[in-house]
Design a protein around this motif. Sequence first.
Motif, PDB file in Angstrom:
ATOM      1  N   ASP A 261       0.837  -1.195   0.000  1.00  0.00           N
ATOM      2  CA  ASP A 261       0.000   0.000   0.000  1.00  0.00           C
ATOM      3  C   ASP A 261       0.875   1.249   0.000  1.00  0.00           C
ATOM      4  O   ASP A 261       2.096   1.167  -0.082  1.00  0.00           O
ATOM      5  N   ALA A 262       0.220   2.393   0.142  1.00  0.00           N
ATOM      6  CA  ALA A 262       0.939   3.666   0.188  1.00  0.00           C
ATOM      7  C   ALA A 262       1.866   3.734   1.396  1.00  0.00           C
ATOM      8  O   ALA A 262       2.894   4.399   1.355  1.00  0.00           O
ATOM      9  N   TRP A 263       1.496   3.056   2.477  1.00  0.00           N
ATOM     10  CA  TRP A 263       2.324   3.005   3.689  1.00  0.00           C
ATOM     11  C   TRP A 263       2.670   1.562   3.967  1.00  0.00           C
ATOM     12  O   TRP A 263       1.843   0.670   3.827  1.00  0.00           O
ATOM     13  N   GLY A 264       3.920   1.315   4.354  1.00  0.00           N
ATOM     14  CA  GLY A 264       4.367  -0.034   4.682  1.00  0.00           C
ATOM     15  C   GLY A 264       5.319   0.008   5.863  1.00  0.00           C
ATOM     16  O   GLY A 264       5.838   1.055   6.223  1.00  0.00           O
ATOM     17  N   VAL A 265       5.538  -1.133   6.457  1.00  0.00           N
ATOM     18  CA  VAL A 265       6.400  -1.239   7.631  1.00  0.00           C
ATOM     19  C   VAL A 265       7.867  -1.254   7.221  1.00  0.00           C
ATOM     20  O   VAL A 265       8.238  -1.856   6.218  1.00  0.00           O
ATOM     21  N   CYS A 266       8.702  -0.582   8.020  1.00  0.00           N
ATOM     22  CA  CYS A 266      10.151  -0.614   7.823  1.00  0.00           C
ATOM     23  C   CYS A 266      10.799  -1.128   9.106  1.00  0.00           C
ATOM     24  O   CYS A 266      10.675  -0.496  10.157  1.00  0.00           O
TER      25      CYS A 266
ATOM     26  N   VAL B 204       6.160   3.570   7.082  1.00  0.00           N
ATOM     27  CA  VAL B 204       6.791   4.652   6.331  1.00  0.00           C
ATOM     28  C   VAL B 204       6.009   4.864   5.044  1.00  0.00           C
ATOM     29  O   VAL B 204       5.353   3.945   4.544  1.00  0.00           O
ATOM     30  N   ASN B 205       6.093   6.046   4.516  1.00  0.00           N
ATOM     31  CA  ASN B 205       5.413   6.373   3.271  1.00  0.00           C
ATOM     32  C   ASN B 205       6.164   5.709   2.117  1.00  0.00           C
ATOM     33  O   ASN B 205       7.391   5.788   2.037  1.00  0.00           O
ATOM     34  N   GLY B 206       5.440   5.062   1.216  1.00  0.00           N
ATOM     35  CA  GLY B 206       6.063   4.434   0.052  1.00  0.00           C
ATOM     36  C   GLY B 206       6.818   5.434  -0.808  1.00  0.00           C
ATOM     37  O   GLY B 206       7.756   5.087  -1.506  1.00  0.00           O
ATOM     38  N   LYS B 207       6.430   6.712  -0.726  1.00  0.00           N
ATOM     39  CA  LYS B 207       7.099   7.770  -1.485  1.00  0.00           C
ATOM     40  C   LYS B 207       8.232   8.402  -0.683  1.00  0.00           C
ATOM     41  O   LYS B 207       8.847   9.364  -1.127  1.00  0.00           O
ATOM     42  N   GLY B 208       8.506   7.864   0.505  1.00  0.00           N
ATOM     43  CA  GLY B 208       9.558   8.400   1.369  1.00  0.00           C
ATOM     44  C   GLY B 208      10.936   7.885   0.993  1.00  0.00           C
ATOM     45  O   GLY B 208      11.103   7.128   0.026  1.00  0.00           O
ATOM     46  N   TRP B 209      11.928   8.281   1.786  1.00  0.00           N
ATOM     47  CA  TRP B 209      13.314   7.848   1.539  1.00  0.00           C
ATOM     48  C   TRP B 209      14.120   8.028   2.825  1.00  0.00           C
ATOM     49  O   TRP B 209      13.863   8.925   3.627  1.00  0.00           O
ATOM     50  N   CYS B 210      15.138   7.168   3.019  1.00  0.00           N
ATOM     51  CA  CYS B 210      16.126   7.370   4.088  1.00  0.00           C
ATOM     52  C   CYS B 210      17.482   6.887   3.588  1.00  0.00           C
ATOM     53  O   CYS B 210      17.587   6.245   2.541  1.00  0.00           O
TER      54      CYS B 210
END
Length: 101
Positions: free
Chosen positions: A75-80, A88-94
């Motif tokens: 989904d748009a949000w998934g576990v990290c 975390v947001n699927g469109k995020g980054w680290c």
Amino acid sequence: MTSRRQFIMTLVPAAAALGVATSVRAADAAKVDEKDPAATGLGYKHDATKVDAKKYPTYKAGSNCANCQFYQGKDAWGVCPLLGGKQVNGKGWCSAWAKKA
């Protein structure tokens, strides 16, 4: 610039939380706050386009959580697992981003 020592100091607690995170379902997990100490240590941003490429030279356009090997979700949000099992947001980054195999 994040040093390797800072990264490891952030990663150790996240790895310890991994055991706990595996028992938490993705739908029940809280969304990570960008101001969370682990998120700050990894330079996490909800929107990858807002990453400071000068501060994080490993950032490449097109890399985001959804195409990272650590992202657990469809989904748009998934576990990290690196962020204590939080969503975390699927469109995020680290800075721990690693291309999915």
